[in-house]
Design an enzyme around this catalytic site. Structure first.
Site, PDB file in Angstrom:
ATOM      1  CE  LYS A 182       4.616   0.176   2.594  1.00 27.98           C
ATOM      2  NZ  LYS A 182       3.701  -0.456   1.587  1.00 27.98           N
ATOM      3  CB  THR A 183       3.630   0.678   6.791  1.00 29.44           C
ATOM      4  OG1 THR A 183       2.241   0.502   7.348  1.00 29.44           O
ATOM      5  CG2 THR A 183       4.465   0.349   8.228  1.00 29.44           C
ATOM      6  N   GLY A 213       0.693  -1.326   0.159  1.00 27.37           N
ATOM      7  CA  GLY A 213      -0.215  -0.028   0.025  1.00 27.37           C
ATOM      8  C   GLY A 213       0.885   1.362   0.143  1.00 27.37           C
ATOM      9  CG  ASP A 234      -1.016   0.478   8.881  1.00 25.32           C
ATOM     10  OD1 ASP A 234      -1.870   1.346   8.627  1.00 25.32           O
ATOM     11  OD2 ASP A 234      -1.514  -0.722   8.380  1.00 25.32           O
ATOM     12  NE  ARG A 278      -2.545  -4.181  -1.198  1.00 19.70           N
ATOM     13  CZ  ARG A 278      -2.175  -3.581   0.180  1.00 19.70           C
ATOM     14  NH1 ARG A 278      -1.161  -4.229   0.971  1.00 19.70           N
ATOM     15  NH2 ARG A 278      -2.538  -2.087   0.408  1.00 19.70           N
TER      16      ARG A 278
END
Lengths: 470, 470
Positions: free
Chosen positions: B173-174, B52, B176, B116
């Site tokens: 990376k994220t 993502g 979240d 993904r």
């Protein structure tokens, strides 16, 4: 029937001022207003926020307050709490420099809060009179949308008829952008709300372009008028944009045809549509075309339930693509993602434009009241020029009004300004949408900036409308 | 079982640089890196975006590119298209200065797009080897989350086992925020996403305070970890915040009690809960308490369907208040308004922090590859200091890894960093939430700014975690 009345325009030159230094504006006004009134006069002014929030409302109040501080020392500004009900119940707070300070340049209406009550019945007018008399109000500023300004006009008439000294001035507020005319080029809050929605739409577009996983369907806040949607389209270039007014015109023409003609298989009936409507009709998916040709409700209107349009559209596309898959005409994958952007845009920090525009509207309302004017809406003109060149004045509220039949009675109301299909913003959009449809011309404007390049930019809608006027 | 490995840290001093002038960083690096490698060596490097989107990805690529331009002239940077599938299918583009330019400091992953897919099976590893050989890759930078960095580690091992020259470096990376450890203090994108969500939440809060018409229920994007929700709470001060990890702990304790004890009417069983869980349990509305005490599914877990939590909560509150109304215990009016903020935050323009952090991660990845390192994750430290004081280096990916049982097999995976109930950010939140619950301490941070006061601020989470470490 349109009642045209005197247009009062006080030409004044405003100096440029930054968000953090609004005070600069004041000194300039002083020189120009000196000749118009007695500087020793102390005023008692009330202000009320009416209806849904729009970014910049606090700056209108700040503008009124600063005018009174500068030009009518010893004056009092009352903030009516919770909208027009605050006037009727005489619920107010005396606004001081300290009280107002933290709200300057901030979004929301939380300084004195807002409400949707209306002053309509004879009893309610009586309550308003009692408050005006009790507080010895010289003036009242009504910050609101079309209905609230209609109300302001009636209140002005009523106070005058009762020989009260209380003058009433309106200010044009609504994110919907549907309260405007030549003298009132835009309502405040529209600029900010559109820029917040455009930021979100732009982000979603980049998301779509990064993965190609979803097709995004966005619904925006608004009532009948589609100015927000049109402005956001001009800022972000989506593949497809639905402008309600265009659909409305097509529906009106279809209603006429269905009422009087036979819909023939050979599609001869289509020739009765205007070019614009025919183009739109052919552009629509067959399922929507069919829905539009169905039976009308008892009033002769299309029966469209109040459903979430963005989700309905996703379902319709799914159905259509499934059908095509069965027929072997489609092999792709379709995943829809729906979005509704609404409340996020009503209370954001005002853009530089809205912050400045609102302050000028408020300062101008102070001038108008100090000059003894009533029944006007505060108006700022020449908005395409730099702030120094803006003109400030007032426009008779009656000049914005029309007579509509509501609940079986003719009533004077301010007519909502809808998107004009012959107007410059729509024509610009119409000239570009075919390219946007297929070529992914997405533009992501990013978050609103308060300094640096572009931070003072005005909306595409306003720029195009001013350009067309010039 | 935790595999601890060598921590490699190259201390370097970064000069401060603005968003529009990232180039300044380069000259400083040059002097420091000179001693470490042969400046005449030309490299062939591949880069891939995995999973993502997160704001700042383009700057990681820009950082790698600029490093190669500066320190290994004549090097080539390949961008694999559409995520790891681009490596397996050898779909790539050679990145040039002109190609990269318009993406610098921009959000999204649209420069080369993401995907993904995972490189997992022996066949897929073979395909990756073939691409590495075909393009004569000296290095590969994998920009991704926990799974993608696990993958990067396996790929590094695999290339080394096969005696390929291709080194592999990961980048955290994220949005979240669940990929972090002492040496990797935060994942990029978290800062921007939280600030975008906090802007929207703040706007909605001011809206609520302006009218008092609605109670707003906001759900935020994210998987198991609640860092985003916690950060947004610290930025905006909502009345109630639900942190999944806290609920999880309560549920775990309840599962234990329900499995072994009798739930007595006298509530003696509650004494088996920890203080924290008991407090939370008592805080929850009775309806949710009851739901938590219901029968478990076959795995012994609470049966919570994947429904829209924000809408479920509104319905539960409605039901409860209706009941109280019937009992004469409640007279007010409750109107809930639900919001989901998700996709809007993944592709926004990176904040100054994310823009700078990402560029440093990319530049650092370039250094690591040029120095012949493999199996590391690019790490930037001392983030609480000004940019000049940041340290840049690499951390062994294996040091982040744990062994988990997945699909019946033990697999090495990077453990997701959950919100720690003993961590500084949660403790700060826990110390304030009672006050927020009743006193409406709403804070509206406004839109992300790229210049002016606060534009370089780091997240509360990072600030508190660094403070606790210091």
């Amino acid at each position: 029937m349109v009642l045209k009345a005197l247009l009062l325009e006080i030409q004044m030159r405003l100096p440029s001022f930054s968000r953090v230094c609004l005070g600069n504006l004041r000194h300039c006004w002083c020189q120009l207003i000196q000749i118009r009134h007695c500087p020793d006069q102390k005023l008692k002014i009330g202000v009320v926020l009416s209806g849904g929030q729009a970014p910049g409302g606090h700056n209108v109040i700040s503008g009124i307050f600063d005018y009174l501080q500068d030009r009518a020392k010893g004056s009092i500004l009352y903030g009516f709490r919770g909208g027009p009900a605050g006037i009727m119940k005489c619920k107010y707070i005396e606004l001081t420099s300290e009280y107002i300070y933290p709200y300057r340049n901030q979004g929301g209406f939380d300084m004195i809060a807002s409400g949707r009550d209306k002053i309509e019945t004879p009893e309610q007018f009586k309550q308003a009179e009692e408050t005006a008399l009790k507080l010895e109000l010289d003036g009242l500023v009504v910050i609101g949308g079309d209905d609230s300004n209609t109300n302001a006009c009636l209140l002005a008439e009523n106070f005058r008829a009762k020989n009260l000294k209380t003058r009433v001035i309106g200010c044009p507020k609504t994110i919907d952008g549907d309260l405007k005319c030549k003298e009132v080029p835009t309502s405040f809050g529209f600029d900010t709300a559109c820029k917040i929605y455009a930021e979100m739409i732009g982000n979603v577009m980049i998301d779509a372009r990064s993965t190609g996983k979803y097709y995004h369907f966005v619904r925006l806040m608004g009532r009948a008028a589609s100015h927000i949607t049109l402005e956001c389209a001009l800022q972000t270039h989506p593949n497809i944009t639905i402008i309600g007014e265009e659909v409305q015109q097509l529906i009106a023409e279809l209603n006429e045809i269905l009422a009087h003609d036979t819909v023939d298989e050979g599609s001869l009936w289509k020739k009765k549509l205007t070019d614009q409507s025919l183009l739109l009709f052919e552009f629509l998916p067959q399922a929507i075309q069919e829905q539009l040709m169905l039976e009308r409700d008892p009033h002769g209107n299309v029966q469209v339930a109040k459903i979430e349009t963005e989700k309905m559209l996703i379902e319709m596309v799914e159905t259509e693509l499934e059908k095509r898959k069965q027929e072997g005409a489609y092999e792709g994958q379709f995943k829809g993602q729906s979005h509704f952007f609404g409340y996020e845009g009503r209370c954001g920090f005002p853009t530089n434009f809205d912050a400045t525009y609102c302050y000028a509207l408020g300062y101008g309302a102070g001038v108008l009241l100090h000059s003894g004017k009533t029944g006007l809406i505060s108006s700022v003109g020449n908005l395409g020029a730099s702030v120094e060149e803006w003109s400030v004045g007032g426009t008779a509220l009656t000049s914005l009004m029309d007579v509509e039949r509501r609940h079986g009675k003719f009533k004077p109301v301010i007519k909502k300004a809808m998107v004009e299909l012959e107007g410059a913003p729509f024509k610009k959009f119409a000239s570009l949408r075919d390219e946007w449809a297929l070529k992914n011309r997405y533009t992501s404007p990013g978050p609103i900036q308060f300094s640096g390049p572009g931070s003072d930019a005005i909306s595409h809608t306003l720029l195009l409308e001013l350009g067309a006027q010039a």
